[in-house]
Design an enzyme around this catalytic site. Sequence first.
Site, short mmCIF file in Angstrom:
data_model
loop_
_atom_site.label_atom_id
_atom_site.label_comp_id
_atom_site.label_asym_id
_atom_site.label_seq_id
_atom_site.Cartn_x
_atom_site.Cartn_y
_atom_site.Cartn_z
N ASP A 37 -35.21 26.03 -17.16
CA ASP A 37 -36.39 25.95 -16.30
C ASP A 37 -37.59 25.48 -17.12
O ASP A 37 -37.96 26.11 -18.11
CB ASP A 37 -36.67 27.35 -15.71
N TYR A 78 -45.95 22.73 -18.65
CA TYR A 78 -45.56 23.35 -19.92
C TYR A 78 -45.68 22.35 -21.08
O TYR A 78 -45.74 22.75 -22.24
CB TYR A 78 -44.13 23.87 -19.89
#
Length: 270
Positions: free
Chosen positions: A48, A53
């Site tokens: 994930d 990010y």
Amino acid sequence: MSALTDTFTIAGDVAIPKIGFGTWQIPDGPEAYDSVRTALDAGYRHIDTALAYGNEESVGRAVRDSGVDRDTVFITTKLPAEIKDADGARRAFEKSQRSLDLGVVDLYLIHAPWPWNAIGTDHRESNIEVWKVFEELYGDGRARSIGVSNFSVEDLEHLTAATDVVPHANQIRWFVGSTQDDVTAWCQQRGVLVEGYSPLATGQLLEGGALDDIAKRVGRTPAQVAIRYLLEKDVLPLPKSVTPERIRENADVDFTLDADAIAELDAIRD
């Protein structure tokens, strides 16, 4: 029974491994690359990530270099929470797909119903506009499944009333003592998979806390009990670590919790 190879089914026929490896707050570069390689070597088959990010490139490279068949690895990424228009959503998806360089995205999520710097503000109409792009991505096969993250019951009801595809998953903060019962019930009654991020409450559950007695009884660690609890509730845990021993420990959850242990965990409230 193996939590790493057992699957839930979403989008009618898409198998999603019951434990995912989370990469939130793992910086791009060697740290992200090494942790994902360690997870894949330990048997994880569900990774994930998110555009926000900043580590999609390292995640993708780790998968490609691992020697694991791409078709057996489930990849989730997410549209940044601040993008609330159709053109922005299309561009962001293309950027994620290029960075990952893994072909089709297995699950694509709206990261949040509102921008992170404006939590709680109303972007429901914009989410509908974005979701229609997600329906296109799903319809033409660029995303095998689509979903949302951090959506409340009200957010979900507003979205589903105005669109055609019910989200296949809703990824929410979910751990012992903070189980978002209303959202969980709404989703599970409608076949929407609930994924739980921060299943260890970002480590707070492990600091000499309420799980110690249960862990001793079942011969496991508090972290393993916390993760197993999600599986007992049909919630998909997304543990995250950069420590190889912890990465392996978090996946070693092939045991069950008895009714007494579950009741004790149910009674904990943060």
